[in-house]
Scaffold this motif. Structure first.
Motif, PDB file in Angstrom:
ATOM      1  N   MET A   9      -1.596  -2.501   4.980  1.00 36.77           N
ATOM      2  CA  MET A   9      -0.310  -2.931   4.450  1.00 36.77           C
ATOM      3  C   MET A   9      -0.342  -3.189   2.954  1.00 36.77           C
ATOM      4  O   MET A   9       0.690  -3.111   2.287  1.00 36.77           O
ATOM      5  CB  MET A   9       0.147  -4.219   5.157  1.00 36.77           C
ATOM      6  CG  MET A   9       0.329  -4.087   6.660  1.00 36.77           C
ATOM      7  SD  MET A   9       1.570  -2.844   7.119  1.00 36.77           S
ATOM      8  CE  MET A   9       3.040  -3.569   6.399  1.00 36.77           C
ATOM      9  N   TYR A  10      -1.525  -3.491   2.385  1.00 36.07           N
ATOM     10  CA  TYR A  10      -1.580  -3.997   1.014  1.00 36.07           C
ATOM     11  C   TYR A  10      -2.353  -3.074   0.079  1.00 36.07           C
ATOM     12  O   TYR A  10      -3.317  -2.410   0.476  1.00 36.07           O
ATOM     13  CB  TYR A  10      -2.183  -5.397   0.988  1.00 36.07           C
ATOM     14  CG  TYR A  10      -1.373  -6.382   1.794  1.00 36.07           C
ATOM     15  CD1 TYR A  10      -0.039  -6.635   1.488  1.00 36.07           C
ATOM     16  CD2 TYR A  10      -1.928  -7.039   2.884  1.00 36.07           C
ATOM     17  CE1 TYR A  10       0.717  -7.516   2.228  1.00 36.07           C
ATOM     18  CE2 TYR A  10      -1.179  -7.930   3.641  1.00 36.07           C
ATOM     19  CZ  TYR A  10       0.149  -8.162   3.310  1.00 36.07           C
ATOM     20  OH  TYR A  10       0.898  -9.030   4.057  1.00 36.07           O
ATOM     21  N   ILE A  39      -7.737  -6.954   1.858  1.00 35.66           N
ATOM     22  CA  ILE A  39      -7.812  -7.286   3.272  1.00 35.66           C
ATOM     23  C   ILE A  39      -7.774  -8.808   3.419  1.00 35.66           C
ATOM     24  O   ILE A  39      -8.685  -9.502   2.956  1.00 35.66           O
ATOM     25  CB  ILE A  39      -9.101  -6.737   3.921  1.00 35.66           C
ATOM     26  CG1 ILE A  39      -9.124  -5.210   3.845  1.00 35.66           C
ATOM     27  CG2 ILE A  39      -9.219  -7.211   5.361  1.00 35.66           C
ATOM     28  CD1 ILE A  39      -8.043  -4.520   4.652  1.00 35.66           C
ATOM     29  N   PRO A  40      -6.739  -9.360   4.040  1.00 33.00           N
ATOM     30  CA  PRO A  40      -6.664 -10.817   4.197  1.00 33.00           C
ATOM     31  C   PRO A  40      -7.765 -11.358   5.104  1.00 33.00           C
ATOM     32  O   PRO A  40      -8.241 -10.676   6.017  1.00 33.00           O
ATOM     33  CB  PRO A  40      -5.288 -11.032   4.840  1.00 33.00           C
ATOM     34  CG  PRO A  40      -4.528  -9.763   4.586  1.00 33.00           C
ATOM     35  CD  PRO A  40      -5.553  -8.687   4.575  1.00 33.00           C
ATOM     36  N   ASP A  41      -8.150 -12.590   4.864  1.00 39.21           N
ATOM     37  CA  ASP A  41      -9.096 -13.313   5.711  1.00 39.21           C
ATOM     38  C   ASP A  41      -8.816 -14.800   5.524  1.00 39.21           C
ATOM     39  O   ASP A  41      -8.018 -15.194   4.671  1.00 39.21           O
ATOM     40  CB  ASP A  41     -10.537 -12.972   5.323  1.00 39.21           C
ATOM     41  CG  ASP A  41     -11.535 -13.229   6.462  1.00 39.21           C
ATOM     42  OD1 ASP A  41     -11.182 -13.943   7.426  1.00 39.21           O
ATOM     43  OD2 ASP A  41     -12.676 -12.723   6.374  1.00 39.21           O
ATOM     44  N   ALA A  79       2.779 -11.346  12.192  1.00 37.18           N
ATOM     45  CA  ALA A  79       1.384 -11.003  12.442  1.00 37.18           C
ATOM     46  C   ALA A  79       0.930  -9.870  11.531  1.00 37.18           C
ATOM     47  O   ALA A  79      -0.193  -9.871  11.014  1.00 37.18           O
ATOM     48  CB  ALA A  79       1.199 -10.618  13.908  1.00 37.18           C
ATOM     49  N   GLU A  80       1.805  -8.904  11.325  1.00 39.23           N
ATOM     50  CA  GLU A  80       1.493  -7.771  10.448  1.00 39.23           C
ATOM     51  C   GLU A  80       1.286  -8.249   9.009  1.00 39.23           C
ATOM     52  O   GLU A  80       0.342  -7.814   8.338  1.00 39.23           O
ATOM     53  CB  GLU A  80       2.651  -6.771  10.523  1.00 39.23           C
ATOM     54  CG  GLU A  80       2.416  -5.458   9.817  1.00 39.23           C
ATOM     55  CD  GLU A  80       3.571  -4.505  10.094  1.00 39.23           C
ATOM     56  OE1 GLU A  80       3.367  -3.504  10.803  1.00 39.23           O
ATOM     57  OE2 GLU A  80       4.690  -4.762   9.604  1.00 39.23           O
ATOM     58  N   TRP A  81       2.167  -9.132   8.510  1.00 41.80           N
ATOM     59  CA  TRP A  81       1.982  -9.719   7.178  1.00 41.80           C
ATOM     60  C   TRP A  81       0.609 -10.358   7.056  1.00 41.80           C
ATOM     61  O   TRP A  81      -0.100 -10.183   6.075  1.00 41.80           O
ATOM     62  CB  TRP A  81       2.978 -10.844   6.965  1.00 41.80           C
ATOM     63  CG  TRP A  81       4.395 -10.505   6.730  1.00 41.80           C
ATOM     64  CD1 TRP A  81       4.928  -9.276   6.445  1.00 41.80           C
ATOM     65  CD2 TRP A  81       5.488 -11.426   6.759  1.00 41.80           C
ATOM     66  NE1 TRP A  81       6.285  -9.379   6.304  1.00 41.80           N
ATOM     67  CE2 TRP A  81       6.649 -10.680   6.486  1.00 41.80           C
ATOM     68  CE3 TRP A  81       5.582 -12.786   6.985  1.00 41.80           C
ATOM     69  CZ2 TRP A  81       7.911 -11.280   6.434  1.00 41.80           C
ATOM     70  CZ3 TRP A  81       6.831 -13.383   6.935  1.00 41.80           C
ATOM     71  CH2 TRP A  81       7.977 -12.636   6.667  1.00 41.80           C
ATOM     72  N   THR A  82       0.289 -11.158   8.059  1.00 40.72           N
ATOM     73  CA  THR A  82      -0.916 -11.967   7.982  1.00 40.72           C
ATOM     74  C   THR A  82      -2.168 -11.111   8.036  1.00 40.72           C
ATOM     75  O   THR A  82      -3.086 -11.267   7.219  1.00 40.72           O
ATOM     76  CB  THR A  82      -0.947 -12.991   9.135  1.00 40.72           C
ATOM     77  OG1 THR A  82       0.229 -13.805   9.053  1.00 40.72           O
ATOM     78  CG2 THR A  82      -2.183 -13.864   9.061  1.00 40.72           C
ATOM     79  N   ILE A  83      -2.243 -10.215   9.003  1.00 43.28           N
ATOM     80  CA  ILE A  83      -3.453  -9.420   9.229  1.00 43.28           C
ATOM     81  C   ILE A  83      -3.591  -8.306   8.200  1.00 43.28           C
ATOM     82  O   ILE A  83      -4.699  -7.963   7.786  1.00 43.28           O
ATOM     83  CB  ILE A  83      -3.453  -8.863  10.662  1.00 43.28           C
ATOM     84  CG1 ILE A  83      -3.440 -10.030  11.666  1.00 43.28           C
ATOM     85  CG2 ILE A  83      -4.671  -7.967  10.905  1.00 43.28           C
ATOM     86  CD1 ILE A  83      -3.186  -9.603  13.095  1.00 43.28           C
ATOM     87  N   GLY A  84      -2.464  -7.729   7.785  1.00 42.25           N
ATOM     88  CA  GLY A  84      -2.503  -6.709   6.740  1.00 42.25           C
ATOM     89  C   GLY A  84      -2.859  -5.323   7.219  1.00 42.25           C
ATOM     90  O   GLY A  84      -3.212  -4.468   6.399  1.00 42.25           O
ATOM     91  N   GLU A 119       0.847  -1.195   0.000  1.00 42.70           N
ATOM     92  CA  GLU A 119       0.000   0.000   0.000  1.00 42.70           C
ATOM     93  C   GLU A 119       0.886   1.251   0.000  1.00 42.70           C
ATOM     94  O   GLU A 119       1.745   1.407   0.884  1.00 42.70           O
ATOM     95  CB  GLU A 119      -0.891  -0.013   1.247  1.00 42.70           C
ATOM     96  CG  GLU A 119      -1.520   1.318   1.617  1.00 42.70           C
ATOM     97  CD  GLU A 119      -2.411   1.886   0.528  1.00 42.70           C
ATOM     98  OE1 GLU A 119      -2.227   3.064   0.175  1.00 42.70           O
ATOM     99  OE2 GLU A 119      -3.285   1.149   0.039  1.00 42.70           O
ATOM    100  N   PRO A 120       0.732   2.151  -0.980  1.00 42.16           N
ATOM    101  CA  PRO A 120       1.608   3.328  -1.053  1.00 42.16           C
ATOM    102  C   PRO A 120       1.357   4.355   0.045  1.00 42.16           C
ATOM    103  O   PRO A 120       2.223   5.177   0.323  1.00 42.16           O
ATOM    104  CB  PRO A 120       1.293   3.907  -2.443  1.00 42.16           C
ATOM    105  CG  PRO A 120      -0.072   3.406  -2.775  1.00 42.16           C
ATOM    106  CD  PRO A 120      -0.181   2.064  -2.132  1.00 42.16           C
TER     107      PRO A 120
END
Length: 642
Positions: free
Chosen positions: A106-107, A112-114, A334-339, A97-98
């Motif tokens: 993050m992305y 949004i990851p789930d 955790a940050e990677w995963t949750i986003g 995410e710019p």
């Protein structure tokens, strides 16, 4: 000292962690024989899954390295022009995410990851450059004498069409890059002299899982396929699978196991693979993938006869609870995963984004996305690799396990690896264990080398009754920084991990492992400022529990705590042993472990990855000079060296 900005580290890892005690005494046992067996009556091979003839019997003219053929570009199936998935496209997805600070995400593209919803499913976020592939192929050919060629099919989803691009009987390894199936991607490496007429059951499989397809060129798979042919004229098929998702997945969701079965059955139908002769291998996430597929709790019709794995995350609820300063890159995981940007903060609650996670804590959101549950009891019983469901299924499968574990791992906590090895051994899993102290996330040994995996593939291909591993054997080594090499040690050692810096949001744990019943005493000095006057903080005492593990959450007033002496008394001994804090340490400040407790948090716009990077620099130095092979992949602490 301020928290510094991070370099990007892409380690195959896992996360989380807990406060519980477990350990075990590793033992060396005599080698025993564990034969490769044919499918049981519960999963009989079909008529076409018996090798009708030796597929390597016919001679083949090998392709010189200078005549290697390439069909470019290597596809990602992502189009930046369309901003969407387009089969055959070859762009790099702008993942990050710019405007992280503004969006708190993050992305890119509002992703949004789930659970079962991850970046990089049947498209690849990262483009491997054609020139880089040429270089990799040439180097591999020079090393093994077998050319690696790439074929680009007109369809990546219709495997019957894709198969037609393979040149039959060719003297090279031929790769189809980025095949698509069931919401996943894979690279397939077909051996020299591959035949389109080969029936199911002809070619054994060697498989690994990872985050994205370009990891093929840092994995063992291409070399194993090439070496197995070059050394033995034994043809095997290699696969690198993206695990059904990128950074947000660890391939431990239920859907991933169904995907793997689809992959195996289609490889059998279209390329002659044998679903009952699979070797699974991998490091970190790849290790977890291998163990999850080997366990196969749904009892899909395939068999992993051997799993060769290093530093696999295993108990996801346990790991989630250890997230913090002691195992710092669990915060980034955790940050990677949750986003989301704010997951490291103590008051983080998942915002209302239209999914079921509204109000979840970081640990709850993390485990929900990975395994589909926030409930620790559910994970402990059914969803983690350490659960009875998975362990019993693994035992039923008869898979032989070669397990490499490394202490002071900065992302897959040593306590989790330690517990997993104990659980497997106590369950009677046929296992050979390699314990590597102070090796962190870089723990590897010769059992994971392409040379050994090629030896294993030859045994599997010939249906040998020779055991793939030395069941019951345990080896111990320590990373000696002074000698700059791994040294063999005599048995289980005491380990201690502490946080370098603690803040109100970035909590820390004291983690110790060793022989059950070991008594520990440590002392040192306290000061309110880095250079201020010191006073003794008093002798601290602890005893490892019946499983040889002690984990304590630290709750200390602000200041600097310098541990200057540690001694232990092992069960059955009468003399206390003082530990060498200069040799067996990951600290630049040899002879002392300093825990700095701050009463303020990092800047609110700092990412968890930046915090983790800054923490490791404080004790490993810039560039990870005290890390394994120059990589900052260790926690802060010591190990017994006497």
């Amino acid at each position: 000292m301020s928290f510094m900005s991070a370099r990007r580290y892409r380690y195959f890892a896992m996360f989380g962690v807990a406060i519980a005690g477990l350990s075990f005494l590793f033992t060396n046992c005599a080698r025993d024989s564990f034969a490769i067996i044919e499918p049981s009556s519960k999963a009989q091979a079909s008529e076409g899954e018996v090798i009708p003839e030796d597929p390597a019997a016919e001679s083949v003219k090998m392709i010189p390295c200078s005549q290697t053929q390439f069909e470019f570009p290597l596809s990602t199936h992502w189009s930046n022009e369309k901003g969407d998935v387009v089969e055959g496209a070859a762009d790099t997805l702008q993942t990050s995410e710019p405007n992280k600070v503004g969006t708190r995400r993050m992305y890119n593209y509002g992703f949004i990851p789930d659970y079962d919803h991850y970046i990089g499913t049947d498209y690849d976020p990262y483009r491997y450059q054609d020139a880089d592939f040429r270089s990799f192929s040439n180097n591999l050919c020079q090393k093994t004498g077998v050319a690696l060629e790439v074929r680009r099919p007109s369809s990546f989803s219709n495997w019957s069409i894709a198969k037609k691009k393979i040149v039959e009987g060719r003297g090279s390894v031929q790769m189809i890059y980025a095949l698509r199936i069931s919401g996943a991607l894979l690279n397939v490496f077909l051996p020299p002299n591959w035949k389109s007429s080969a029936k199911r059951g002809t070619y054994p499989l060697v498989v690994t899982g990872s985050y994205d397809l370009k990891q093929s060129f840092t994995s063992e798979i291409p070399e194993v396929v090439s070496r197995t042919w070059a050394e033995s004229k034994v043809p095997v098929i290699g696969v690198l699978w993206n695990g059904g998702g990128g950074l947000n997945s660890r391939t431990v969701n239920t859907k991933a196991r169904a995907q793997f079965n689809d992959i195996v059955q289609n490889l059998a139908d279209h390329f002659g693979a044998d679903p009952y002769r699979i070797i699974a291998t991998g490091t970190s996430r790849g290790g977890a993938t291998a163990m999850a597929m080997a366990s196969n709790p749904e009892r899909y019709p395939y068999k992993v006869v051997g799993a060769f794995v290093s530093v696999p995350p295993a108990d996801f609820g346990f790991l989630a609870e250890l997230t913090g300063a002691t195992v710092p890159f669990l915060m980034q995981a955790a940050e990677w995963t949750i986003g989301l940007l704010d997951t490291w903060k103590k008051d983080f609650r998942y915002p209302n984004l239209g999914n079921k996670m509204t109000g979840y804590t970081r640990n709850e959101a993390h485990t929900h996305i990975l395994v589909g549950s926030k409930d620790r009891a559910t994970m402990d019983a059914n969803l983690s690799l350490t659960s009875p469901r998975f362990v019993n299924a693994l035992k039923s499968s008869g898979t032989q396990v070669y397990l490499v574990i490394g202490s002071h791992d900065f992302i897959v906590g040593w306590a989790d690896q330690y517990r997993y090895a104990r659980i497997l051994r106590n369950a009677g899993i046929p296992m050979e264990l390699s314990v590597n102290y102070l090796s962190g996330h870089g723990a590897v040994d010769t059992g994971m080398d392409p040379a050994n995996l090629s030896r294993v593939m030859k045994l599997v291909a010939t249906r040998s009754t020779v055991s793939l591993i030395q069941t019951g054997r345990t080896t111990y080594r320590r990373n000696d920084y002074l000698q700059k090499k791994m040294v063999v040690t005599s048995g289980q050692a005491f380990t201690m991990e502490v946080p370098r810096i603690v803040t109100p949001s970035v909590e820390g744990h004291l983690i110790m492992t060793g022989l059950p019943g070991t008594q520990i005493e440590y002392d040192g000095v306290f000061s309110t400022t880095a250079q201020g006057p010191t006073s003794p903080f008093g002798l601290q005492k602890a005893t490892l529990n019946s499983e040889g593990l002690l984990i304590t959450k630290l709750e200390l007033e602000a200041g600097f705590y310098r541990v200057q002496s540690v001694r232990i008394l092992k069960p059955g001994q009468s003399k206390w042993q003082s530990l060498d804090l200069k040799q067996g340490t990951t600290s630049l400040e040899r002879g002392t472990l300093t825990v700095e407790v701050r009463d303020v948090d990092p800047h609110p716009d700092t990412t968890a990855g930046e915090i983790a990077d800054a923490l490791t620099r404080t004790y490993l130095g810039a560039g990870g000079v005290s890390g394994t092979n120059g990589n900052p992949n260790l926690t802060y602490g010591i190990v017994e060296t006497n």
